[in-house]
Design a protein around this motif. Structure first.
Motif, PDB file in Angstrom:
ATOM      1  N   ALA A 233      34.292  34.026  52.262  1.00  0.00           N
ATOM      2  CA  ALA A 233      33.448  35.111  52.753  1.00  0.00           C
ATOM      3  C   ALA A 233      34.192  36.442  52.724  1.00  0.00           C
ATOM      4  O   ALA A 233      33.610  37.486  52.396  1.00  0.00           O
ATOM      5  N   ARG A 234      35.486  36.416  53.054  1.00  0.00           N
ATOM      6  CA  ARG A 234      36.270  37.658  53.014  1.00  0.00           C
ATOM      7  C   ARG A 234      36.419  38.146  51.572  1.00  0.00           C
ATOM      8  O   ARG A 234      36.389  39.354  51.309  1.00  0.00           O
ATOM      9  N   ARG A 235      36.582  37.214  50.651  1.00  0.00           N
ATOM     10  CA  ARG A 235      36.663  37.596  49.230  1.00  0.00           C
ATOM     11  C   ARG A 235      35.340  38.196  48.762  1.00  0.00           C
ATOM     12  O   ARG A 235      35.319  39.169  48.002  1.00  0.00           O
ATOM     13  N   MET A 236      34.234  37.625  49.208  1.00  0.00           N
ATOM     14  CA  MET A 236      32.922  38.165  48.843  1.00  0.00           C
ATOM     15  C   MET A 236      32.749  39.581  49.366  1.00  0.00           C
ATOM     16  O   MET A 236      32.229  40.466  48.665  1.00  0.00           O
ATOM     17  N   ALA A 237      33.183  39.808  50.606  1.00  0.00           N
ATOM     18  CA  ALA A 237      33.075  41.145  51.191  1.00  0.00           C
ATOM     19  C   ALA A 237      33.905  42.150  50.396  1.00  0.00           C
ATOM     20  O   ALA A 237      33.454  43.275  50.126  1.00  0.00           O
TER      21      ALA A 237
END
Length: 318
Positions: A233-237
């Motif tokens: 999720a952090r990579r997506m953000a």
């Protein structure tokens, strides 16, 4: 003609629809367009109308997960045909020639463009871009010529002389001479976020070369619907942030600087338009109010596109 009659004529003229090309990039684009095709099929008995074309591009051709928004029994009726889809698989060992005269020995290899850590992970890129924008953009660049061929066919079909007459058989009023393009993708997946700007620039270029007007719309989803605590999720953000930073100057209404870029296999340099999209919609679901899950939010977008298609183009009483 009275003022009232003139006013009615002007309004009817302004609300006529245009031939429309829907472009879906990555898993998000695929699921939205499949659901849109299902909605069209349910109402008209076929997944596309005479004045609509669909194009789906993705690096994931091995085991794509189809959204539960589409009933399993309906998939065969709305699947994309070979003329409506393009697989963007590539490899670090495939040569890239700098012009027609470059020999095989002199060609550079796409893996040399990447950080060594990424080049070692690219593989054949048929299982997705792995939330890496560089991979998605590289894959699209490598298939730019094939993309232009498929798009050329879609443009010819949308600009044929009888498209307006064919549309009327379904109760639609269509104005010819301008093609509407709707690009749907997430900004947090590698395939779509890497390709959506280059894809749209080539489309604008080809429509201008064909002597057609164009109106470009983007529906771009953000990753608020995902839990931001885990690494993915952090990579997506981070990916969405990088995508928005790159998009920002392409939405500028400043004077066009006349820059162009030569894509492989496309005869003339592609003019880089500003703005690349006439309107860009950013869709997020941070509070999960659109739907209870990811599939639900994508269905909401498809429902909106279907309503827009009918309301813009349908004849009164149709």
């Amino acid at each position: 003609m009275s003022q009232v009659q003139r006013k009615k004529t002007a309004i009817n003229s302004e609300t006529r629809g245009e031939p429309t090309l829907y472009v879906g990039l990555g898993g998000t684009g695929r699921d939205v367009l499949l659901h849109l095709r299902w909605l069209v099929y349910q109402r008209y008995g076929q997944p596309a109308l005479p004045f609509t074309e669909f194009l789906y591009l993705d690096t994931n051709s091995v085991t794509p997960t189809i959204s539960s928004a589409i009933p399993v029994a309906a998939l065969e009726r709305v699947r994309f045909s070979p003329d409506e889809s393009l697989e963007l698989g590539t490899s670090p060992n495939l040569p890239v020639r700098n012009g027609e005269d470059t020999s095989e020995d002199d060609a550079i290899h796409v893996g040399t463009w990447l950080d060594p850590a990424l080049a070692g992970c690219i593989g054949t890129m048929t299982g997705g871009a792995g939330v890496v924008r560089s991979f998605g953009r590289l894959a699209f660049w490598h298939h730019a010529a094939e993309f232009s061929e498929i798009v050329g066919g879609a443009i010819r079909r949308l600009s044929r002389a009888d498209v307006g007459e064919e549309a009327r058989r379904f109760g639609f009023s269509i104005a010819t001479g301008t093609i509407r393009v709707v690009v749907v993708t997430s900004l947090y997946g590698g395939s779509g976020s890497g390709a959506f700007i280059d894809c749209s620039q080539i489309l604008r270029h080809m429509l201008r070369e064909a002597g057609l007007g164009s109106r470009f719309f983007a529906v771009l989803t953000l990753p608020g619907k995902f839990d931001g605590k885990d690494l993915v999720a952090r990579r997506m953000a981070a990916l969405a942030y990088a995508s928005l930073k790159e998009l920002d100057p392409h939405l500028s209404h400043d004077a066009d600087d006349g820059k162009s870029y030569q894509f492989p296999g496309i005869p003339t340099p592609v003019h880089l338009f500003r703005p690349v999209f006439d309107v860009a919609y950013l869709v997020d679901d941070a509070r999960r109010t659109l739907a209870a899950n990811v599939d639900g939010s994508l269905r909401t977008i498809a429902d909106w596109l279907a309503a827009d298609l009918v309301q813009r183009s349908h004849l009164p009483g149709g």
